[in-house]
Design a protein around this motif. Structure first.
Motif, PDB file in Angstrom:
ATOM      1  N   THR A  14      58.925 -27.153  19.187  1.00 55.91           N
ATOM      2  CA  THR A  14      58.953 -27.825  20.485  1.00 55.91           C
ATOM      3  C   THR A  14      60.399 -27.948  20.935  1.00 55.91           C
ATOM      4  O   THR A  14      61.325 -27.919  20.109  1.00 55.91           O
ATOM      5  CB  THR A  14      58.302 -29.217  20.422  1.00 55.91           C
ATOM      6  N   HIS A  61      56.018 -34.231  24.111  1.00 58.79           N
ATOM      7  CA  HIS A  61      54.962 -34.019  25.091  1.00 58.79           C
ATOM      8  C   HIS A  61      54.135 -32.775  24.776  1.00 58.79           C
ATOM      9  O   HIS A  61      52.976 -32.683  25.180  1.00 58.79           O
ATOM     10  CB  HIS A  61      55.573 -33.870  26.482  1.00 58.79           C
ATOM     11  N   TYR A  62      54.710 -31.818  24.085  1.00 58.60           N
ATOM     12  CA  TYR A  62      53.992 -30.588  23.775  1.00 58.60           C
ATOM     13  C   TYR A  62      54.610 -29.996  22.508  1.00 58.60           C
ATOM     14  O   TYR A  62      55.737 -30.333  22.111  1.00 58.60           O
ATOM     15  CB  TYR A  62      54.108 -29.577  24.928  1.00 58.60           C
ATOM     16  N   VAL A 120      49.405 -29.908  24.305  1.00 55.56           N
ATOM     17  CA  VAL A 120      50.005 -30.868  25.220  1.00 55.56           C
ATOM     18  C   VAL A 120      49.600 -32.242  24.712  1.00 55.56           C
ATOM     19  O   VAL A 120      48.402 -32.567  24.695  1.00 55.56           O
ATOM     20  CB  VAL A 120      49.555 -30.636  26.671  1.00 55.56           C
ATOM     21  N   GLN A 121      50.610 -33.035  24.311  1.00 51.74           N
ATOM     22  CA  GLN A 121      50.365 -34.209  23.486  1.00 51.74           C
ATOM     23  C   GLN A 121      49.660 -33.711  22.218  1.00 51.74           C
ATOM     24  O   GLN A 121      50.233 -32.944  21.476  1.00 51.74           O
ATOM     25  CB  GLN A 121      49.561 -35.263  24.251  1.00 51.74           C
ATOM     26  N   TRP A 137      57.765 -29.773  31.783  1.00 51.29           N
ATOM     27  CA  TRP A 137      57.021 -28.829  32.591  1.00 51.29           C
ATOM     28  C   TRP A 137      57.345 -29.067  34.056  1.00 51.29           C
ATOM     29  O   TRP A 137      57.743 -30.147  34.457  1.00 51.29           O
ATOM     30  CB  TRP A 137      55.510 -28.973  32.383  1.00 51.29           C
TER      31      TRP A 137
END
Length: 926
Positions: free
Chosen positions: A199, A207-208, A232-233, A888
């Motif tokens: 990440t 967050h991702y 995502v999460q 994002w």
């Protein structure tokens, strides 16, 4: 991933007791307790804090412990050549000779060849040739940092395992964070990962992240992972059976990642038309040149083939590229487009710039465009060569404009401008010559000429024109006197057909029709005059002058189709002129925050006189249409022009001193003054009167039929209003005309932002809060980091591979944190009603506007539109919504073009890896 592979060879260098040949034997440094931290054992840090420290930029950047400064003996040993140095220190060092093992405990630190390994405990077993590190081992290398929970390394086979490892690596502009079980094989230059996550989000709870069960890096350049899942999460949103990525930096040959979205794989609607762009191959020819070939496919619309070659020759200071594009529509139409861009610096004083663009069918390009700018834009080409000499400057160039919505093509080539430096003939005589040459061609102009081809058949011939202009200026300044001299030549030609009705020379009762297939005209002119020194400068500014002008309108020498190709000439007459431009001021007291008001009035009065003269008969016949009466008398002219400029200015009161500030300003320092502000500026066009014309029967002195006024103010930034009136109902200057001003055009421009609304609120006595601070924006936004912006995908085929023209979506950049901004432009154009006309000419009213604001700190809205009041409809729309989601960027776009095409797109893109994106593109092309 590149950083991990770069770090792993360092582990092979951590061999504190491995025995090399006698000459290369390592000299282990005696372990000494650190003077800064004498405690025998350090407590393990808190787990939560340690987890946070292992993420992103929170990784430790240096060991917690440092080596003690060496004494003279140790320094001498460290500088000896032929040895590989290994230094280590710990709170406790134990050497087990029988088991051939060395143990470091308590903040152990090893250093070899610039790499440092820090851990709570380190063991090296020579019999197994294995090194063990436990207690949060941390490896510090010039290329990065690696943190794990345990480390095992086989120094003989150069393989190792790091459990629960965390490291970072740089790819592009992102700092990626890698966690997982890592294994390295330095002998084969390979690395392996098990249950790895990657990440770029630096938060404790990212967050991702990307997760892969197995990852393999080969030779520091290729990564293969399977399977790959994007979370995502903690929600999986994308699954791929495998991925591969070339990790090498710099330019290299290979396949180009295609551009397509999820909806192009799994269509969610039968009306959705799939499209895939950028399918091709990139070839890195050398360090100074490259090439690529790509294909764009839009279902049921077109297929476009693109080729590009770029070059850069540093030694010759040249760079550029050439591109070719071929677009095949589904209906069978084809457009071929070639673009060439070139810049070259020959030396310090000369340079060449070229940007050439040509399309075989501009209608195909315009028909497939959904962008309002590109639908009615032009394909432009520019060429310019500049050479600076010690005695002047030479510019040679040209341009070509190919319209997309019309068949018109305008070519201006060559354009030559030569400007020598002023030549001082003496201390008081200065000569400033100049030379310009321009040749302009216009092809396929509309409206064309109707040509009958048979009963009921009519063809249209488009018009081509050419105009060549040459001018030589030779002004001469003698002291305060300026003698102007200018020689010019203009040659015109067009193939527009014209028909004239003339009396029959043999029978005056009959009329004949004469048709000309082309028009040509050549004029040579000479103008001269003397501008006398300005008198009463600073007050009345009286500027007299004397000139020699032509007897009548037109050039001095003329040839056209009515002269049989021969030149005819007219005479010259004297012209006297004078002008004054004073400025009067009125000062008034202030009110409220205004300390002083000033009204500046600047009238201008210009007078010129030309006596009557006789025009030669040959010249008079050459300037009138066949069958019209010939006027050989050029009337005397005595004109007076009156203009007016007004400015209302205010000086605000100085800002108040801070509370409690009793410091007296220095005696030599002038008192503080407030800011000056232009409240209103009114610029009025000049009104012209001809006194000689008023003496003729049925005429008056008026010669101005259109009068304009321009208003602007500093109170509203961008405010500019221009109003034009048609003053006379009837021919101007005649007694039958009536003075009835009629509004013919209004142009209004205004820019509004938050400060404008706040200032208006204060003037109205409304309570306004303090200025809102812009939210902190992430510096690496999609606008600066993403090579694939929605505007770029919008019309890649219409803009050309080397195009520099921005689309409407590109111009609506996200305004996150900028507050409210609006720009409005209103235009009104109409004509005075003609009683003889059956239907009055319609007025044309349009409004153009752009609005940008941020309803929340992470949302931005941009809207651009044009509304036509005459037709009662919007001609185009561009709506763009941007959502910043930390890692994002989501963009919603709706575009309606004047040609009827429209597009709706949804685009979400990872900022740290722009190639990872999801988009939906639905367009309707008529």
């Amino acid at each position: 991933m590149v950083l991990l592979v770069a770090l792993t060879p360092v582990l092979g260098a951590q061999q504190p007791v491995r025995r090399p040949p006698p000459r290369e034997r390592e000299r282990p440094q005696p372990a000494q307790p650190s003077p800064q931290l004498p405690a025998p054992q350090r407590a393990r840090p808190d787990t939560a804090q340690d987890t946070a420290r292992s993420r992103g930029n929170l990784l430790p950047q240096r060991p917690d412990r440092a080596f003690q400064a060496p004494d003279s003996i140790t320094a001498a040993l460290l500088t000896r050549e032929g040895y590989r140095l290994t230094r280590y220190t710990a709170d406790s060092v134990q050497l087990v000779a029988d088991e051939r093992e060395i143990r470091l405990s308590g903040r152990a630190l090893l250093e070899q060849e610039g790499s440092q390994l820090e851990a709570d405990t380190v063991r090296y077993v020579e019999e197994r040739c294995t090194l063990y590190a436990a207690g949060r081992p941390r490896l510090f290398d010039p290329s990065g940092v690696l943190v794990g929970e345990g480390m095992t390394y086989d120094a003989c086979n150069k393989t190792g395992i790091i459990s629960h490892a965390t490291t970072t690596f740089q790819e592009g502009s992102a700092n990626w964070i890698l966690r997982g079980q890592l294994a390295v094989d330095n002998e084969e230059n390979r690395s392996y990962g098990l249950r790895a996550t990657v990440t770029a989000c630096e938060l404790t709870d990212p967050h991702y992240h990307f997760a892969a069960r197995q990852v393999k890096w080969i030779n520091k350049r290729l990564m293969v992972a399977r399977p790959a899942v994007l979370y995502v999460q903690d929600v999986p949103v994308l699954w791929l059976p495998f991925i591969f990525q070339d990790m090498r930096r710099g330019r290299r040959s290979g396949m180009i990642p295609p551009q397509f979205g999820i909806n192009d794989i799994v269509r969610n609607s039968p009306s959705y038309q799939r499209h895939v762009a950028n399918i091709g191959y990139y070839w890195a020819i050398s360090d100074y040149s490259d090439a690529q070939v790509t294909i764009d496919w839009y279902a049921q619309r077109f297929v476009a083939v693109n080729g590009r070659l770029r070059y850069r020759w540093l030694d010759r200071f040249l760079a550029g590229g050439i591109a070719y594009q071929e677009l095949h529509e589904s209906g069978g139409s084809t457009s071929r487009r070639i673009t060439w861009s070139h810049q070259q610096q020959f030396n310090v004083n000369s340079q060449l710039t070229a940007s050439l663009d040509y399309a075989s069918s501009s209608r195909v390009v315009s028909r497939n465009s959904v962008d309002p700018v590109l639908a009615v834009a032009t394909i432009d080409s520019r060429l310019n060569f500049q050479r600076r000499y010690t005695w002047g400057t030479l510019n040679v160039g040209g341009s070509r404009n190919q319209s997309l919505d019309q068949p018109r093509v305008v070519t201006t080539f060559p354009t030559v401008s030569f400007t020598p430096n002023p030549i001082a003939l003496s201390r008081s005589i200065i000569w400033s010559p100049g030379f310009t040459l321009t040749n302009s061609l216009q092809n396929n102009l509309t409206p064309g000429v109707a040509i009958p081809r048979g009963p009921g058949l009519v063809d249209t011939q488009l018009v081509d024109t050419r105009q060549t202009s040459l001018a030589i200026q030779t002004p001469l300044r003698i002291g305060r006197w300026n003698w102007t001299n200018a020689i010019s030549m203009t040659d015109e030609w067009n193939n527009r057909r014209e028909s004239f009705t003339i009396p029959d020379p043999q029978d005056t009762t009959r009329r004949l029709t004469r048709t000309y297939g082309e028009f040509f005209q050549t004029g040579i002119d000479w103008q001269t005059g003397i501008n006398l020194p300005i008198l009463l400068q600073g007050t009345w500014n009286l500027a007299p002058g004397v000139g020699i002008v032509n007897t009548t309108g037109g050039p001095y020498l003329l040839r056209n189709r009515f002269t049989g190709g021969a030149f005819v000439s007219q005479g010259k007459r004297l012209q006297l002129r004078a002008g004054i431009a004073p400025t009067f001021y009125g000062l008034f007291g202030g009110i409220g925050p205004i300390a002083r008001l000033r009204h500046a009035v600047s009238p201008s009065l210009n007078w010129s006189y030309q006596p009557a003269a006789t025009v030669p008969e040959e010249y008079a016949r050459a300037t009138v249409r066949p069958g019209q009466a010939v006027n050989r008398r050029s009337q005397a002219s005595q004109t007076i022009s009156i203009g007016l400029s007004q400015n209302f200015e205010a000086k605000l009161r100085p800002p108040p001193r801070p509370p409690g500030d009793t410091t007296a300003p220095p005696a030599d320092q002038p008192p503080a003054e407030g800011r000056k502000l232009k409240l209103l500026s009114i610029q009025s066009d000049a009104l012209t009167f001809d006194l000689e014309q008023a003496r003729r029967p049925g005429r008056n002195a008026w010669t101005t039929d259109l009068w304009s006024n321009t208003l602007s103010s500093d109170l509203l930034r961008g405010l500019n209003v221009r109003i034009a009136h048609d003053l006379w109902d009837g021919p101007v200057g005649t007694d039958t005309a009536r003075f009835r001003p009629y509004l013919t055009s209004v142009t209004f421009g205004l820019g509004i932002n938050e400060n404008t609304l706040r200032s208006i609120g204060r003037l109205l006595g409304l309570s306004t809060g303090p200025s809102r601070e812009s939210p902190t924006a992430r510096p690496d936004t999609a606008a600066t980091r993403s090579p694939t912006d929605p505007g770029r995908n919008l019309n890649t085929y219409a803009r050309g591979p080397l195009a520099t023209q921005f689309s409407a979506v590109d111009r609506l950049t996200p305004g996150r944190g900028t507050g409210f901004q609006a720009t409005l432009t209103y235009s009104l154009s109409r004509q005075r009603p003609d009683p003889a006309a059956a239907t009055p000419a319609p007025a044309n009213q349009t409004m153009n506007g752009t609005v940008t604001f941020s309803p929340t700190p992470h949302w931005s809205v941009s809207w651009q539109t044009s509304y036509n009041f005459t037709t009662g409809e919007f001609s185009d729309h561009v709506v763009r919504l941007d959502r910043d989601m930390h890692d994002w960027r989501a963009t919603f776009t709706f575009v309606k073009s004047p040609n009827g095409n429209f597009l709706f797109s949804f685009f979400i893109q990872l900022l740290d890896q722009p190639d990872i994106k999801f988009d939906y593109d639905q367009r309707n092309i008529r």
